[in-house]
Design an enzyme around this catalytic site. Structure first.
Site, PDB file in Angstrom:
ATOM      1  N   MET A  14      43.407 -37.585 -19.513  1.00 41.09           N
ATOM      2  CA  MET A  14      43.265 -39.042 -19.430  1.00 41.09           C
ATOM      3  C   MET A  14      44.415 -39.772 -20.112  1.00 41.09           C
ATOM      4  SD  MET A  14      40.741 -39.238 -17.516  1.00 41.09           S
ATOM      5  CE  MET A  14      40.309 -40.960 -17.427  1.00 41.09           C
ATOM      6  N   ASP A  33      49.273 -37.218 -30.140  1.00 40.73           N
ATOM      7  CA  ASP A  33      48.412 -36.026 -30.077  1.00 40.73           C
ATOM      8  C   ASP A  33      48.645 -35.217 -31.346  1.00 40.73           C
ATOM      9  OD1 ASP A  33      46.931 -33.558 -29.135  1.00 40.73           O
ATOM     10  OD2 ASP A  33      46.816 -34.740 -27.310  1.00 40.73           O
ATOM     11  N   VAL A  91      40.666 -38.963 -26.976  1.00 43.25           N
ATOM     12  CA  VAL A  91      40.664 -37.625 -27.581  1.00 43.25           C
ATOM     13  C   VAL A  91      39.462 -36.842 -27.039  1.00 43.25           C
ATOM     14  CG1 VAL A  91      41.879 -38.443 -29.639  1.00 43.25           C
ATOM     15  CG2 VAL A  91      39.389 -38.161 -29.710  1.00 43.25           C
ATOM     16  N   GLU A  93      36.122 -34.990 -26.098  1.00 42.26           N
ATOM     17  CA  GLU A  93      34.752 -35.534 -26.092  1.00 42.26           C
ATOM     18  C   GLU A  93      33.898 -34.800 -27.136  1.00 42.26           C
ATOM     19  OE1 GLU A  93      33.819 -38.173 -24.615  1.00 42.26           O
ATOM     20  OE2 GLU A  93      31.713 -38.067 -24.088  1.00 42.26           O
ATOM     21  N   LYS A  98      36.203 -37.712 -32.648  1.00 45.66           N
ATOM     22  CA  LYS A  98      36.356 -39.159 -32.416  1.00 45.66           C
ATOM     23  C   LYS A  98      36.102 -39.935 -33.721  1.00 45.66           C
ATOM     24  CE  LYS A  98      35.568 -39.505 -27.420  1.00 45.66           C
ATOM     25  NZ  LYS A  98      36.803 -39.765 -26.679  1.00 45.66           N
ATOM     26  N   HIS A 141      35.579 -46.836 -19.527  1.00 45.97           N
ATOM     27  CA  HIS A 141      35.494 -45.510 -18.925  1.00 45.97           C
ATOM     28  C   HIS A 141      36.426 -45.511 -17.715  1.00 45.97           C
ATOM     29  CE1 HIS A 141      33.026 -42.358 -16.586  1.00 45.97           C
ATOM     30  NE2 HIS A 141      33.992 -41.805 -17.275  1.00 45.97           N
ATOM     31  N   ASN A 144      39.411 -40.803 -13.248  1.00 43.79           N
ATOM     32  CA  ASN A 144      40.492 -39.834 -13.175  1.00 43.79           C
ATOM     33  C   ASN A 144      40.852 -39.555 -11.708  1.00 43.79           C
ATOM     34  OD1 ASN A 144      42.151 -37.623 -13.679  1.00 43.79           O
ATOM     35  ND2 ASN A 144      40.465 -36.219 -14.116  1.00 43.79           N
ATOM     36  N   ASN A 191      28.117 -41.446 -15.887  1.00 51.10           N
ATOM     37  CA  ASN A 191      27.966 -40.048 -16.303  1.00 51.10           C
ATOM     38  C   ASN A 191      26.532 -39.644 -16.601  1.00 51.10           C
ATOM     39  OD1 ASN A 191      30.533 -39.245 -15.850  1.00 51.10           O
ATOM     40  ND2 ASN A 191      31.276 -39.884 -17.840  1.00 51.10           N
TER      41      ASN A 191
HETATM   42  N1  NAD Z   1      38.653 -35.839 -17.671  1.00 53.79           N
HETATM   43  C1  NAD Z   1      38.044 -36.858 -17.078  1.00 53.79           C
HETATM   44  O1  NAD Z   1      37.890 -36.882 -15.853  1.00 53.79           O
HETATM   45  C2  NAD Z   1      37.553 -38.026 -17.908  1.00 53.79           C
HETATM   46  C3  NAD Z   1      37.230 -39.215 -17.244  1.00 53.79           C
HETATM   47  C4  NAD Z   1      36.843 -40.315 -18.011  1.00 53.79           C
HETATM   48  C5  NAD Z   1      36.743 -40.213 -19.391  1.00 53.79           C
HETATM   49  N2  NAD Z   1      37.034 -39.033 -19.994  1.00 53.79           N
HETATM   50  C6  NAD Z   1      36.933 -38.981 -21.459  1.00 53.79           C
HETATM   51  O2  NAD Z   1      38.238 -39.186 -21.965  1.00 53.79           O
HETATM   52  C7  NAD Z   1      38.392 -38.436 -23.182  1.00 53.79           C
HETATM   53  C8  NAD Z   1      39.557 -37.482 -23.019  1.00 53.79           C
HETATM   54  O3  NAD Z   1      39.275 -36.607 -21.946  1.00 53.79           O
HETATM   55  P1  NAD Z   1      40.382 -35.632 -21.348  1.00 53.79           P
HETATM   56  O4  NAD Z   1      39.840 -35.115 -20.089  1.00 53.79           O
HETATM   57  O5  NAD Z   1      41.712 -36.293 -21.365  1.00 53.79           O
HETATM   58  O6  NAD Z   1      40.340 -34.473 -22.454  1.00 53.79           O
HETATM   59  P2  NAD Z   1      41.422 -33.328 -22.738  1.00 53.79           P
HETATM   60  O7  NAD Z   1      40.691 -32.233 -23.365  1.00 53.79           O
HETATM   61  O8  NAD Z   1      42.239 -33.077 -21.504  1.00 53.79           O
HETATM   62  O9  NAD Z   1      42.410 -34.033 -23.809  1.00 53.79           O
HETATM   63  C9  NAD Z   1      42.014 -34.416 -25.097  1.00 53.79           C
HETATM   64  C10 NAD Z   1      43.265 -34.484 -25.954  1.00 53.79           C
HETATM   65  O10 NAD Z   1      42.917 -35.037 -27.241  1.00 53.79           O
HETATM   66  C11 NAD Z   1      43.745 -34.398 -28.185  1.00 53.79           C
HETATM   67  N3  NAD Z   1      43.230 -34.592 -29.542  1.00 53.79           N
HETATM   68  C12 NAD Z   1      42.214 -33.943 -30.167  1.00 53.79           C
HETATM   69  N4  NAD Z   1      42.067 -34.406 -31.432  1.00 53.79           N
HETATM   70  C13 NAD Z   1      43.009 -35.385 -31.592  1.00 53.79           C
HETATM   71  C14 NAD Z   1      43.360 -36.234 -32.670  1.00 53.79           C
HETATM   72  N5  NAD Z   1      42.725 -36.176 -33.833  1.00 53.79           N
HETATM   73  N6  NAD Z   1      44.380 -37.104 -32.487  1.00 53.79           N
HETATM   74  C15 NAD Z   1      45.061 -37.160 -31.318  1.00 53.79           C
HETATM   75  N7  NAD Z   1      44.754 -36.370 -30.258  1.00 53.79           N
HETATM   76  C16 NAD Z   1      43.745 -35.507 -30.381  1.00 53.79           C
HETATM   77  C17 NAD Z   1      43.745 -32.934 -27.742  1.00 53.79           C
HETATM   78  O11 NAD Z   1      44.788 -32.202 -28.332  1.00 53.79           O
HETATM   79  C18 NAD Z   1      43.901 -33.100 -26.235  1.00 53.79           C
HETATM   80  O12 NAD Z   1      45.263 -33.106 -25.844  1.00 53.79           O
HETATM   81  C19 NAD Z   1      37.062 -37.719 -23.439  1.00 53.79           C
HETATM   82  O13 NAD Z   1      36.283 -38.464 -24.313  1.00 53.79           O
HETATM   83  C20 NAD Z   1      36.455 -37.670 -22.040  1.00 53.79           C
HETATM   84  O14 NAD Z   1      35.056 -37.603 -22.086  1.00 53.79           O
HETATM   85  C21 NAD Z   1      37.456 -37.941 -19.292  1.00 53.79           C
END
Ligand code: NAD
Length: 283
Positions: A14, A33, A91, A93, A98, A141, A144, A191
């Site tokens: 995201m 990150d 970050v 989920e 968070k 929200h 993607n 969701n």
């Molecule tokens: N993937 C989807 O389709 C989607 C859609 C909508 C919302 N979301 C939400 O968006 C958020 C991110 O999802 P994603 O799919 O990108 O996850 P992901 O696992 O691909 O990426 C998460 C990133 O956060 C980083 N991270 C962890 N701790 C951190 C910190 N303290 N500081 C900075 N970075 C940190 C990780 O290293 C990782 O690169 C989640 O809460 C998820 O529920 C995801």
């Protein structure tokens, strides 16, 4: 109100999509990150996406990938977002992760900055409670891939102010996105419903009723859905789906959200879907 520099926390699926969309709309970003390796992978992924995205949607600008990368400051130091006007947090989920991030942001960011929580399921009111500015915390929200989707689900936390909603609407207008505004309970609308769907689809496969492709074909060919539930789970990331189901289960204490063992087993085996190259399908 015009935005120019946005703080993006988390350089996963995201966060990467956010920075690309911001660049397509003339905005810069600071992308944070926890490791340099992740940021290097993010750079490579951004370069790849910027090349093919205009083929998927002719309305997207054809930008040179270097021009996009120049609009993004890649950093492992969260304090670099101190001057950003608006923060979008993406970050992992996971509540513990968070919570730590929001406590840091609360101290670092200027008092006027709003915090947009990009979460699948976590309550926006709960996020607001660990900051010193719950009125400035709102859920966005994003869908993607962010740069292709024209609508988002916006979630009002208990204390989210009208001013924050207006600021968020301005931000989304600049990204050319429509906001559908709803109230806050874990999983919101999208969701809370879609994860039941994806989870049950995994149970159907686990129980040997059908193969993943058959499950998805039924949704696409019979119900005219654009994607089936298992393709969607692969696109989201099976780790994120499992984390979200766990949050829904814990939040509602309702067995209908119990995570399918097959999903958990696939995550343990590092079959995370599209982002790892293999999930219900091979990429
Ligand atoms: N993937 C989807 O389709 C989607 C859609 C909508 C919302 N979301 C939400 O968006 C958020 C991110 O999802 P994603 O799919 O990108 O996850 P992901 O696992 O691909 O990426 C998460 C990133 O956060 C980083 N991270 C962890 N701790 C951190 C910190 N303290 N500081 C900075 N970075 C940190 C990780 O290293 C990782 O690169 C989640 O809460 C998820 O529920 C995801």
């Amino acid at each position: 109100m015009q935005f120019s520099n946005i703080g993006i926390i988390g350089a996963g699926t995201m966060g990467i999509g956010m920075c690309i969309d911001l660049a397509f709309h003339g905005m810069s970003s600071v992308l944070v990150d926890i490791s340099d390796d992740t940021l290097e992978s993010a750079k490579a992924e951004i370069t790849k996406i910027v090349r093919f995205a205009p083929l998927l949607d002719k309305t997207l600008p054809k930008m040179d990938s270097d021009n996009v990368l120049n609009k993004i400051k890649f950093t492992t130091n969260i304090e670099d977002v101190a001057e950003c006007e608006f923060i979008v947090e993406n970050v992992t989920e996971n509540w513990g992760i968070k919570e730590t991030v929001y406590k840091q942001l609360s101290k670092i960011c200027n008092a006027e900055a709003c915090f947009a929580v990009n979460t699948s399921c976590i309550s926006i009111t709960k996020v607001g409670s660990v900051t010193e500015r719950p009125d400035k915390v709102i859920g966005i929200h994003f869908m993607n891939p962010v740069y292709l989707k024209k609508s988002v689900e916006v979630i009002k936390g208990f204390h989210t102010s009208e001013e924050t909603i207006n600021t968020t609407q301005c931000f989304l207008k600049q990204l050319n996105k429509e906001a559908i505004i709803v109230n806050d309970l874990p999983g919101f609308v999208s969701n809370r419903i879609s994860h039941l769907f994806m989870n049950e689809a995994a149970f159907v496969v686990q129980d040997g009723v059908a193969k993943p492709s058959q499950v998805d074909e039924i949704f696409k060919k019979c119900f005219n859905h654009k994607m089936g539930p298992l393709e969607t789970a692969d696109l989201i990331g099976l780790d994120t789906v499992v984390n979200s189901l766990d949050i829904l289960y814990e939040s509602y204490q309702d067995p209908k959200f119990r995570c399918c063992p097959l999903l958990r087993k696939m995550v343990d085996a590092k079959l995370l879907g599209k982002k790892s190259g293999k999930g219900f399908y091979t990429y």
